[in-house]
Design a protein around this motif. Structure first.
Motif: not given
Length: 159
Positions: A51-60
């Motif tokens: 679940d962890w991401t910092i790619s783009d605002l919405r998924p983060a």
């Protein structure tokens, strides 16, 4: 005999921690205030990392909410190790996205020398950092987390 899991957990070297289920053996978990062990503490890494991401605002933003929700599930189950690892993933989201917000490509060092940070080189990563920090602050401010941490230390003899 030293216990490699309760000692410093290397993020590089493979070790016995990959073969240990910390939900079944919470006595082997050592709390640290940093992000050490976030990629090695099973089964939590398998539950949180996807679940962890910092790619783009919405998924983060969705990731930070999901990880915070998992934190609450661990809290309800009385699972301090899960609570602490979820806290590490929120902290990691904040620190990693801040690095990308300040440094092109997230590269803090060039040729072994620290770069000067740019004032919000990447504004989207700064927004991501603020989302993660919002959730991280709620965990850090949760009295249940502090009580669970104290119980864990008392029960398993941590400093």
């Amino acid at each position: 005999m030293s216990d490699p899991v309760r000692g410093d957990v290397s993020e590089v070297d493979d070790g016995p921690e990959y073969d240990l289920n910390f939900r079944e053996h919470p006595e082997r978990y050592r709390h640290t205030s940093d992000e050490r062990g976030a990629f090695k503490i099973s089964p939590y890494k398998s539950e949180l990392l996807p679940d962890w991401t910092i790619s783009d605002l919405r998924p983060a933003a969705e990731a930070a909410r999901t990880i915070h929700d998992r934190y609450r599930e661990y809290r309800e189950a009385g699972d301090f190790v899960g609570m602490d690892v979820a806290q590490k993933y929120l902290q990691m989201g904040w620190t990693r996205s801040m690095r990308y917000a300040k440094y092109p490509g997230g590269q803090k060092y060039v040729d072994g020398r620290e770069r000067e940070p740019e004032v919000w080189y990447d504004p989207e990563k700064r927004r991501i950092a603020r989302v993660y920090r919002f959730h991280l602050d709620r965990v850090r401010g949760d009295d249940a987390y502090e009580r669970a941490k104290a119980r864990h230390r008392e029960r398993y003899g941590e400093d």
